[in-house]
Design an enzyme around this catalytic site. Sequence first.
Site, PDB file in Angstrom:
ATOM      1  N   SER A 107     -50.276  -4.027  -5.649  1.00 47.64           N
ATOM      2  CA  SER A 107     -51.732  -3.106  -6.659  1.00 47.64           C
ATOM      3  C   SER A 107     -52.879  -3.458  -7.185  1.00 47.64           C
ATOM      4  O   SER A 107     -52.173  -4.966  -7.081  1.00 47.64           O
ATOM      5  CB  SER A 107     -50.995  -2.234  -6.744  1.00 47.64           C
ATOM      6  N   ASP A 132     -53.984   2.721   4.207  1.00 47.91           N
ATOM      7  CA  ASP A 132     -54.288   2.505   2.928  1.00 47.91           C
ATOM      8  C   ASP A 132     -55.677   3.257   2.741  1.00 47.91           C
ATOM      9  O   ASP A 132     -56.477   2.831   2.648  1.00 47.91           O
ATOM     10  CB  ASP A 132     -53.914   1.348   2.008  1.00 47.91           C
ATOM     11  N   HIS A 173     -50.402   3.410   0.678  1.00 45.35           N
ATOM     12  CA  HIS A 173     -50.265   2.543  -0.409  1.00 45.35           C
ATOM     13  C   HIS A 173     -48.902   2.354  -0.590  1.00 45.35           C
ATOM     14  O   HIS A 173     -47.841   1.699  -1.182  1.00 45.35           O
ATOM     15  CB  HIS A 173     -50.724   2.743  -1.628  1.00 45.35           C
TER      16      HIS A 173
END
Length: 288
Positions: free
Chosen positions: A150, A224, A254
Site C-alpha cells: 500500500s 482492490d 486490499h
Amino acid sequence: MGNVTSTALDNVMNKIAFKPPFPATYAHNLFGKVRYTHTISGQKIAFAIVKPDPVSMFPTNEEKLEYNEDSIAIMSHGNAVDIGSDRETAQWLANSLNRRVIVYDYVNYGLSSIGLTTEKNMHEAIEAIYNLVVHDMEIKPENVILYGKSIGTAPTIYMASQTFAQNVEGVILMSPLASGIRTVMHTQWIQKNVLQQLDKVFCPSILYIKNISRPVLIIHGIEDDVIEIENGRFLHNSLSSLATHPPLWVHAKHNDIEIKCSSTIVQAFQSFVLSCSQTRQNSSKKSF
C-alpha cells in the site's frame, strides 16, 4: 514561500494519507525487542527483527527457500497499521521468504518520533533502516529484498530507485500506488503533461520506478477498492527491461490479499527470489 507551501501540503497530506493507530499497539518486547535508529534529521525510528517461525500458524511454501542468516527483507507497512498491529503480516513474510524481516514504523507511528508523517520523512526512515542493515548489520545489498504494501510501496520504490541501493536483490510491491493522484481519480482523460505534474504532488512512484534496475514483483488484487489495480498496471508498464518480472494479479481486495491468496503469493515469492538469483548469475557471466 516554498517552505510555507510545502508545510501546508504536508499538513493536508498527513490528514488524508496517514492513519496511524493511537496509541501504539505494541510494547518494547515485540518480537523479542524493539530497537531504534535515527534519520538524518534526527527523528527516532522504531524497528523490530522478525525471524522465520517453522512452528507458527502462518502458511508458507512446501519447498522452502534456503534460509540464510545473511539475507533479510526490509518491510514497509501500510498507512493504518504500525509494526504491532501488522505483526502477523511481518511473521507471514518472514516465513514465506524464509529469511529475517526488519519491519519499522514511520514518524508518528508506533514508538517512533511524534510529528507529521510526510513523504520526505518516510524516505529518511527507510534510508536509515537500509543503512543500518548494510553498514551496522553488514548485510550485502544483493541479499536485501525491499518489500512494501500500500503506501509502504512509496518509500520502497523510492529506496530502490536510489543509486546507492541499485544492487539490492529485488523489490516486492503489494497493492502499490502509482502516485497519490492516481489513487483518488481516474486519469485516462487527463493530458499527459498535466498528469505528470499531478503525479509529483504526492508519492510519485510511477516516476521513481523507471530508475530501478533490479527485478520488481508487483502483486495486486483485481477487486482492490482502496488502490485500484490500474495503479499496479501503470507501475508494471513503467519498469525498465532490467526490472521487468511477470506481475501477479489475484482475485482479492486490499486488506484480504495475504489471507485469501496466501499460497499463490508464496509461490510467486519463491519463483521471484530464484529468478533474482538467476538474473544476477547471468549478469555476472556477461560482465566476466
